[in-house]
Design a protein around this motif. Structure first.
Motif, mmCIF file in Angstrom:
data_model
loop_
_atom_site.group_PDB
_atom_site.id
_atom_site.type_symbol
_atom_site.label_atom_id
_atom_site.label_comp_id
_atom_site.label_asym_id
_atom_site.label_seq_id
_atom_site.Cartn_x
_atom_site.Cartn_y
_atom_site.Cartn_z
ATOM 1 N N GLY A 124 -7.224 -8.967 2.927
ATOM 2 C CA GLY A 124 -8.232 -8.024 2.817
ATOM 3 C C GLY A 124 -8.744 -7.448 4.215
ATOM 4 N N LYS A 136 0.831 -1.319 -0.277
ATOM 5 C CA LYS A 136 0.090 -0.119 -0.071
ATOM 6 C C LYS A 136 0.991 1.295 0.004
ATOM 7 C CE LYS A 136 -4.209 -2.094 2.274
ATOM 8 N NZ LYS A 136 -5.039 -2.310 1.112
ATOM 9 N N MET A 194 -14.071 5.263 -4.327
ATOM 10 C CA MET A 194 -15.031 5.783 -3.486
ATOM 11 C C MET A 194 -15.429 7.129 -4.109
ATOM 12 S SD MET A 194 -15.199 6.371 0.653
ATOM 13 C CE MET A 194 -15.246 4.785 1.069
ATOM 14 N N ILE A 234 -10.938 1.117 10.477
ATOM 15 C CA ILE A 234 -11.414 2.453 10.732
ATOM 16 C C ILE A 234 -11.810 2.797 12.141
ATOM 17 C CG2 ILE A 234 -13.316 3.841 9.806
ATOM 18 C CD1 ILE A 234 -13.406 2.045 7.212
ATOM 19 N N VAL A 245 -7.332 -3.502 7.389
ATOM 20 C CA VAL A 245 -7.685 -1.914 7.527
ATOM 21 C C VAL A 245 -8.721 -1.886 8.741
ATOM 22 C CG1 VAL A 245 -9.056 -0.341 6.347
ATOM 23 C CG2 VAL A 245 -7.861 -2.028 4.887
ATOM 24 N N ILE A 300 -9.516 3.803 -3.525
ATOM 25 C CA ILE A 300 -9.308 3.221 -2.120
ATOM 26 C C ILE A 300 -8.081 2.475 -2.041
ATOM 27 C CG2 ILE A 300 -10.561 1.779 -0.477
ATOM 28 C CD1 ILE A 300 -11.909 4.328 -0.131
ATOM 29 N N GLU A 301 -8.218 1.443 -3.182
ATOM 30 C CA GLU A 301 -7.217 0.560 -3.149
ATOM 31 C C GLU A 301 -6.984 0.229 -4.878
ATOM 32 O OE1 GLU A 301 -7.850 -3.274 -1.533
ATOM 33 O OE2 GLU A 301 -9.821 -3.302 -2.366
ATOM 34 N N LYS A 353 -3.931 1.393 8.017
ATOM 35 C CA LYS A 353 -3.664 0.025 7.108
ATOM 36 C C LYS A 353 -2.184 -0.571 7.212
ATOM 37 C CE LYS A 353 -7.011 1.910 3.556
ATOM 38 N NZ LYS A 353 -7.309 2.015 2.336
ATOM 39 N N GLU A 359 -4.511 7.017 7.055
ATOM 40 C CA GLU A 359 -5.031 7.881 5.732
ATOM 41 C C GLU A 359 -6.394 8.539 6.481
ATOM 42 O OE1 GLU A 359 -5.226 5.543 2.321
ATOM 43 O OE2 GLU A 359 -7.234 4.942 2.650
ATOM 44 N N GLU A 360 -6.751 9.423 5.576
ATOM 45 C CA GLU A 360 -7.938 10.336 5.737
ATOM 46 C C GLU A 360 -9.264 9.483 5.585
ATOM 47 O OE1 GLU A 360 -9.711 13.935 2.992
ATOM 48 O OE2 GLU A 360 -8.043 12.566 2.402
ATOM 49 N N PHE A 361 -10.188 9.584 6.442
ATOM 50 C CA PHE A 361 -11.449 8.958 6.268
ATOM 51 C C PHE A 361 -12.356 9.660 4.955
ATOM 52 C CE2 PHE A 361 -15.987 8.240 7.344
ATOM 53 C CZ PHE A 361 -16.008 6.807 7.332
ATOM 54 N N LEU A 362 -12.501 8.563 3.965
ATOM 55 C CA LEU A 362 -13.385 9.499 3.236
ATOM 56 C C LEU A 362 -14.783 8.693 3.064
ATOM 57 C CD1 LEU A 362 -10.902 8.599 -0.071
ATOM 58 C CD2 LEU A 362 -11.477 10.691 1.253
ATOM 59 N N VAL A 395 -8.357 6.138 9.219
ATOM 60 C CA VAL A 395 -8.043 4.884 8.604
ATOM 61 C C VAL A 395 -6.551 4.286 8.909
ATOM 62 C CG1 VAL A 395 -8.408 3.234 6.802
ATOM 63 C CG2 VAL A 395 -9.898 5.624 7.137
ATOM 64 N N ALA A 428 -7.309 9.064 -0.804
ATOM 65 C CA ALA A 428 -7.266 10.020 0.378
ATOM 66 C C ALA A 428 -5.826 10.304 0.775
ATOM 67 C CB ALA A 428 -7.622 8.663 1.355
HETATM 68 P P1 AMP Z 1 -9.213 -1.744 1.534
HETATM 69 O O1 AMP Z 1 -8.809 -3.188 1.943
HETATM 70 O O2 AMP Z 1 -8.204 -0.795 1.031
HETATM 71 O O3 AMP Z 1 -10.050 -2.008 0.306
HETATM 72 O O4 AMP Z 1 -10.181 -1.415 2.457
HETATM 73 C C1 AMP Z 1 -11.469 -2.163 2.848
HETATM 74 C C2 AMP Z 1 -12.533 -1.296 2.949
HETATM 75 O O5 AMP Z 1 -12.218 -0.271 4.059
HETATM 76 C C3 AMP Z 1 -12.941 -0.449 1.897
HETATM 77 O O6 AMP Z 1 -13.651 -1.299 1.073
HETATM 78 C C4 AMP Z 1 -13.885 0.646 2.387
HETATM 79 O O7 AMP Z 1 -14.994 0.414 2.923
HETATM 80 C C5 AMP Z 1 -12.929 0.910 3.689
HETATM 81 N N1 AMP Z 1 -11.855 2.194 3.507
HETATM 82 C C6 AMP Z 1 -10.607 1.715 3.179
HETATM 83 N N2 AMP Z 1 -9.938 2.978 3.229
HETATM 84 C C7 AMP Z 1 -11.082 4.020 3.503
HETATM 85 C C8 AMP Z 1 -10.801 5.294 3.592
HETATM 86 N N3 AMP Z 1 -9.645 5.994 3.392
HETATM 87 N N4 AMP Z 1 -11.944 6.042 3.954
HETATM 88 C C9 AMP Z 1 -13.339 5.310 4.202
HETATM 89 N N5 AMP Z 1 -13.185 3.888 4.176
HETATM 90 C C10 AMP Z 1 -12.158 3.112 3.797
#
Ligand code: AMP
Ligand code: GLY
Length: 425
Positions: free
Chosen positions: A151, A104, A274, A156, A154, A283-284, A144, A186-189, A142, A119
């Protein structure tokens, strides 16, 4: 023609069924495959998805014409590099390009360098610095783990204390192993999430039909995150206008950035997006087909999947037809009750012929000709129809025709998408 698919879940089953559509006579091998995939391919349970040298040996011994590496682990470990070096053309990024998912920190730095919207973030390898930075962040925030964590890496955090504890548990307790040596804060989106899988040969990028995953285990988006409890396609939040913005600000710039970095990406690049009030943000990235997104996307593909895959390897994607149906699709995942925590397995699975035709098996073994549950997510049932409401209805009707003890599924797959469609009227 001899084809090889590496992996053994619902995604791989969907890939194999899609390959069969245009190549009914192909000999398809799955390493390791599973009890359900065995109905559509020759499975070799003794060769695991990470067993790269055994995969190469198998491919050479069975004169494989084309190999498809589907899961993230073998891609990160260099399965494509090894197969290619042995003279076997294959689908998927090499290890250098797969890093877009396996780190990441790499992907966040790439986005920062090339102005790809994502983010705001910082990366840390020292606990004190991470904690000091958290003191300056707004909450929620957030956290990570840098590496692959199935998966689950992460968190929150809804309070500063929770965020600090998350960083500590990743760096000190190593709850995600070495994946937590480096953490991204990271910033919460906010906004609707969209998954867009794309084919790319490193130069051309062709997005597939958009989709929506349902990650939480419980109906109404409650309970822990899972590998995915169901999907729908297309995603109604993803309008033509948004698709164009994504192409211009995210998809093309990402493909060009990877080429520029000397890591041209070939295969399927998955954009987890997002749609925030400030526009679409990443987001990823995943370096592979999503699971269970693939179970709704590939049933809508009208063109020849193998031809497209080979074009990503040969650099001829621009000249290759990639056409999707205008229909909608819904996949309902049938899991073992208790997943993703603890669950029982070993129960016989039976289903109607109609259900079997649209079933993608993830966690089942075959014993004396009987299919038995062997995993948390057991299988997915996908229906396609002219409209999304019909696809959802049909998928649930088919799910009723699959039987095993402790069967569990969410009862609201597609509900959010239907509400979005209603809102558009
Ligand atoms: P990821 O494994 O990075 O896909 O994160 C898993 C889930 O966490 C995502 O599908 C989002 O629902 C949530 N998520 C990850 N990053 C953020 C973020 N910066 N802001 C809000 N939700 C996030
Ligand atoms: N469905 C999300 C993933 O495959 O990572």
């Amino acid at each position: 023609m001899n084809l090889l698919v590496i992996g053994g879940g619902g995604r791989e089953h969907a890939i194999i069924k899609a390959l069969r559509k245009h190549h009914p006579d192909a000999q398809i091998y799955a390493l390791p495959g599973n009890g359900g995939i065995a109905a559509d391919a020759v499975c070799v349970p003794s060769i695991g998805a990470k067993d790269i040298s055994a995969q190469v040996e198998f491919a050479l011994a069975h004169q494989v014409d084309y190999a498809i590496v589907a899961p993230d682990d073998p891609l990160a470990l260099g399965a494509v590099d090894a197969l290619t070096a042995a003279g076997i053309p294959c689908f998927g990024p090499d290890a250098k390009a797969a890093v877009i998912e396996s780190s990441k920190a790499f992907s966040k730095d790439l986005m920062k360098k090339y102005n790809i919207p994502t983010a705001r973030y910082e990366t840390f390898t020292e606990l004190e610095k991470a904690h000091a930075y958290l003191d300056t962040c707004s909450i929620p925030v957030v956290v990570k783990a840098d590496g692959l964590a199935l998966g689950k890496g992460v968190i929150i955090a809804q309070t500063l204390e929770e965020a600090k504890e998350a960083v500590r548990s990743m760096m000190e307790d190593k709850i995600f192993g070495d994946s937590g040596n480096c953490v991204v804060i990271e910033e919460f989106l906010t906004g609707p999430e969209v998954s867009v899988l794309s084919f790319t040969d490193g130069k051309t990028v062709v997005p597939m039909v958009s989709s929506m995953d349902h990650k939480r285990v419980g109906s109404g988006d409650v309970g822990p995150n899972t590998g995915g409890m169901g999907t729908i396609a297309p995603n109604p939040y993803y309008t033509d206008e948004i698709a164009q913005i994504c192409m211009d600000t995210i998809f093309r710039p990402t493909i060009d950035a990877m080429a520029q970095e000397g890591r041209p990406f070939r295969g399927c690049l998955y954009f987890g997006l997002m749609l925030t009030p400030d526009g679409p943000k990443v987001i990823e990235y995943n370096c592979r087909f999503g699971d269970p997104e693939t179970q709704v996307v590939l049933p809508l593909l009208k063109s020849d999947l193998l031809q497209i895959m080979q074009a990503t390897t040969n650099g001829t994607l621009a000249e290759t037809p990639v056409e999707f149906s205008d229909d909608s699709a819904c996949c309902v995942v049938l899991a073992s009750n208790g997943y993703p925590l603890s669950y029982e397995k070993g129960y016989p699975i039976t289903m109607s012929e109609a259900a079997a035709a649209c079933t993608y098996v993830a966690g089942a073994v075959s014993k004396d000709g009987q299919l038995l549950t062997s995993g948390g997510r057991v299988l997915g049932v996908t229906a396609t129809a002219a409209t999304l409401p019909d696809a959802i209805r049909e998928a649930y009707a088919l799910a009723e025709q699959v039987h095993f003890d402790n069967k569990y599924c969410r009862d609201d797959i597609g509900k959010k998408a239907l509400a979005a469609l209603e809102g558009k009227k």
